[in-house]
Write an enzyme that holds these catalytic residues in place. Structure first.
Site, PDB file in Angstrom:
ATOM      1  N   GLY A 173      48.123  35.306  16.507  1.00  0.00           N
ATOM      2  CA  GLY A 173      47.920  35.033  15.090  1.00  0.00           C
ATOM      3  C   GLY A 173      48.878  34.011  14.529  1.00  0.00           C
ATOM      4  O   GLY A 173      48.943  32.886  14.994  1.00  0.00           O
ATOM      5  N   CYS A 191      55.895  23.606  19.008  1.00  0.00           N
ATOM      6  CA  CYS A 191      54.458  23.326  19.182  1.00  0.00           C
ATOM      7  C   CYS A 191      54.220  22.023  19.942  1.00  0.00           C
ATOM      8  O   CYS A 191      53.127  21.455  19.898  1.00  0.00           O
ATOM      9  CB  CYS A 191      53.735  23.312  17.842  1.00  0.00           C
ATOM     10  SG  CYS A 191      53.913  24.869  16.943  1.00  0.00           S
TER      11      CYS A 191
END
Length: 248
Positions: A173, A191
């Site tokens: 999530g 990321c």
């Protein structure tokens, strides 16, 4: 379609234990869907929304590059952090105290069958919650998550997202930086995106500490509205062998 979502706050929990718990709930839903199709039955599948906080940990998605972790095994231990390669999308991220992590484990066939819509609604949930603090956050084209000052040299991410979906069932999530120690992000290329900063609600508001329970309540409010669901409180047993719901 069952639009009841059972919610629980697991508190501070080891990442691997929470991952195993997610897998248990995920498998329960998938197994029931397989049974329904095999037996031509129509038993309702469950949906869950878990809040959790993790001790310091770095996680690498299945498409991630290990070189984006800038620490070796000994340095991880010195930082009091652990590392896991996991089965969500996305690259590397950090979880730790002061961060609100949300794991919706949903059968999307109870809502809509569109993964992109799912991600956009998760982002919108966070965008609307942060707007209540006077922050203008937004999406960054091609980069999942929630950002500030997109398209400027000051672009910075406040919420990371990475999900897994199979048979239209979701897990993993979002991770929203609220009071997190942002120094831990210096040990990764967050990321896999170079040259963009990470921030927190605490930093953006310029206050000593943000009330995390208040933030969670705002997230739940907007999640319930956007997903047109009914959130119900539950106590979920984190046994790996069974799931028990004690309705409050």
């Amino acid at each position: 379609m069952n639009k009841v979502v059972w919610k629980d706050d697991l508190g501070l929990m080891d990442y691997k234990l929470a991952w195993d718990f997610q897998e248990t709930l995920f498998k329960e839903i998938v197994d029931l869907k397989i049974r329904n199709r095999r037996e031509e039955a129509n038993l309702p599948t469950s949906n869950y929304f878990l809040f959790v906080e993790h001790p310091h940990v770095y996680t690498l998605g299945k498409s991630g590059d290990l070189s984006n972790l800038l620490l070796n095994e000994n340095q991880l231990a010195e930082k009091g952090a652990t590392f896991h390669k996991i089965n969500r999308g996305g690259d590397i991220t950090y979880h730790g105290p002061g961060q609100i992590v949300g794991y919706p484990i949903l059968d999307l066939e109870n809502f809509f069958t569109d993964i992109h819509k799912y991600l956009r609604l998760l982002e919108e949930t966070i965008i609307l919650a942060l707007a209540e603090y006077g922050l203008k956050t937004e999406r960054s084209p091609g980069e999942t998550g929630v950002w500030l000052d997109v398209g400027t040299p000051f672009a910075r991410k406040i919420c990371a997202m990475g999900v897994r979906a199979s048979r239209w069932v979701t897990m993993h999530g979002f991770a929203l930086n609220v009071n997190a120690d942002l120094g831990y992000f210096d040990n990764i290329i967050p990321c896999g995106i170079r040259g963009k900063a990470v921030t927190s609600l605490q930093v953006e508001l310029g206050i000593e500490k943000v009330n995390e329970e208040e933030v969670k309540s705002k997230i739940l409010k907007h999640f319930e509205h956007l997903f047109e669901c009914e959130l119900k409180a539950a106590v979920l047993n984190d046994s790996l062998n069974r799931t028990k719901i004690d309705q409050k």
